[in-house]
Design a protein around this motif. Structure first.
Motif, short mmCIF file in Angstrom:
data_model
loop_
_atom_site.label_atom_id
_atom_site.label_comp_id
_atom_site.label_asym_id
_atom_site.label_seq_id
_atom_site.Cartn_x
_atom_site.Cartn_y
_atom_site.Cartn_z
N PRO A 99 0.82 -1.23 0.00
CA PRO A 99 0.00 0.00 0.00
C PRO A 99 0.85 1.27 0.00
O PRO A 99 0.53 2.24 -0.68
N GLU A 100 1.93 1.26 0.76
CA GLU A 100 2.83 2.43 0.79
C GLU A 100 3.46 2.67 -0.57
O GLU A 100 3.56 3.80 -1.05
N LEU A 101 3.89 1.57 -1.20
CA LEU A 101 4.54 1.66 -2.50
C LEU A 101 3.58 2.21 -3.55
O LEU A 101 3.92 3.10 -4.33
N THR A 102 2.37 1.69 -3.58
CA THR A 102 1.41 2.12 -4.60
C THR A 102 0.99 3.57 -4.39
O THR A 102 0.82 4.31 -5.37
N GLU A 103 0.84 3.98 -3.14
CA GLU A 103 0.45 5.37 -2.89
C GLU A 103 1.55 6.34 -3.31
O GLU A 103 1.29 7.40 -3.87
N GLU A 104 2.82 5.96 -3.05
CA GLU A 104 3.92 6.82 -3.48
C GLU A 104 3.99 6.88 -5.00
O GLU A 104 4.16 7.97 -5.59
N LEU A 105 3.84 5.74 -5.65
CA LEU A 105 3.89 5.72 -7.11
C LEU A 105 2.76 6.54 -7.70
O LEU A 105 2.97 7.32 -8.65
N ARG A 106 1.57 6.42 -7.14
CA ARG A 106 0.43 7.19 -7.65
C ARG A 106 0.70 8.70 -7.51
O ARG A 106 0.46 9.47 -8.44
#
Length: 233
Positions: A99-106
């Protein structure tokens, strides 16, 4: 999809001009090729720790109802004048919560698209295609991006006017002649210096060419390339 297939798809995407995407609002009269946007967003995604970028697609968030299928929308060329949907697939390297990775990428993709380019983004749709223990090996050494096409020689006064705008790296002929005249007006196609915001440059080009064109001429600007500085090392 394997990691190798993901990288292959990303490279193939970067080679195709793709559809035209609206810069800013409908009134701007400015467009940018999907390939150019993918180049910027792909570079931004690569900078996110734990992300192995895959395919990127950018299109209308609210497709034209006249298009019966997504395939027909893909073939229509222009994405319309509304907000855009970014679809990105990627591999996730172990070590960070997903979740942290996807939010940063978004967040990174939205910032690159809106602040860096000048697009209006409605949403970013992310798809994890692989969970990796380690990042795949990169190139053996630092590589420069492939050079953009050489600017065609031209003595067209409108092309020369565009070339005088700060941030314009050259005129281009990806979609046709650098200056295309029709009953609807004039279309000018340019490359933008990497680091300059394409929307701002396109606005300046449009204003300059409008002033140089016959009174009442409708001017459209298409950004079809970014020119990255290549290190001499």
């Amino acid at each position: 999809m394997t990691t190798a297939e993901g990288w292959t798809a990303a490279v193939r995407d970067r080679l195709a001009p793709g559809r035209l995407l609206p810069l800013g609002t409908a009134a701007e009269g400015a467009w940018i090729t999907e390939r150019t946007v993918r180049d910027v967003l792909g570079r931004s995604a690569e900078a996110v720790r734990g992300v192995v970028p895959g395919a990127l697609r950018i299109g209308p968030a609210y497709p034209d109802p006249a298009s019966e299928t997504e395939a027909e929308a893909e073939e229509s060329g222009a994405a319309g004048t509304g907000a855009l949907l970014v679809r990105a697939s990627f591999g996730a390297v172990a070590g960070r919560p997903l979740p942290e990775l996807t939010e940063e990428l978004r967040a990174v993709l939205i910032a690159a698209a809106e602040d860096g380019i000048g697009l209006v983004v409605a949403a970013v749709d992310l798809r994890v295609t692989a969970l990796l223990d380690t990042a795949p090996p990169g190139p053996a050494g630092p590589t420069a991006p492939p050079p953009g096409p050489t600017s065609p020689a031209t003595d067209d006064p409108l092309a020369l006017a565009a070339l005088g705008v700060t941030g314009v790296a050259g005129v281009t002929d990806t979609l046709g002649p650098p200056v295309r005249r029709s009953a609807d007006g004039v279309r000018v196609e340019v490359a933008v210096t990497a680091g300059a915001r394409p929307l701002d440059v396109a606005r300046a080009v449009r204003a300059t060419v409008t002033a140089a064109a016959p009174e009442g001429t409708a001017v459209t600007v298409v950004v079809s390339d970014l020119r990255w500085a290549v290190s001499s090392d």
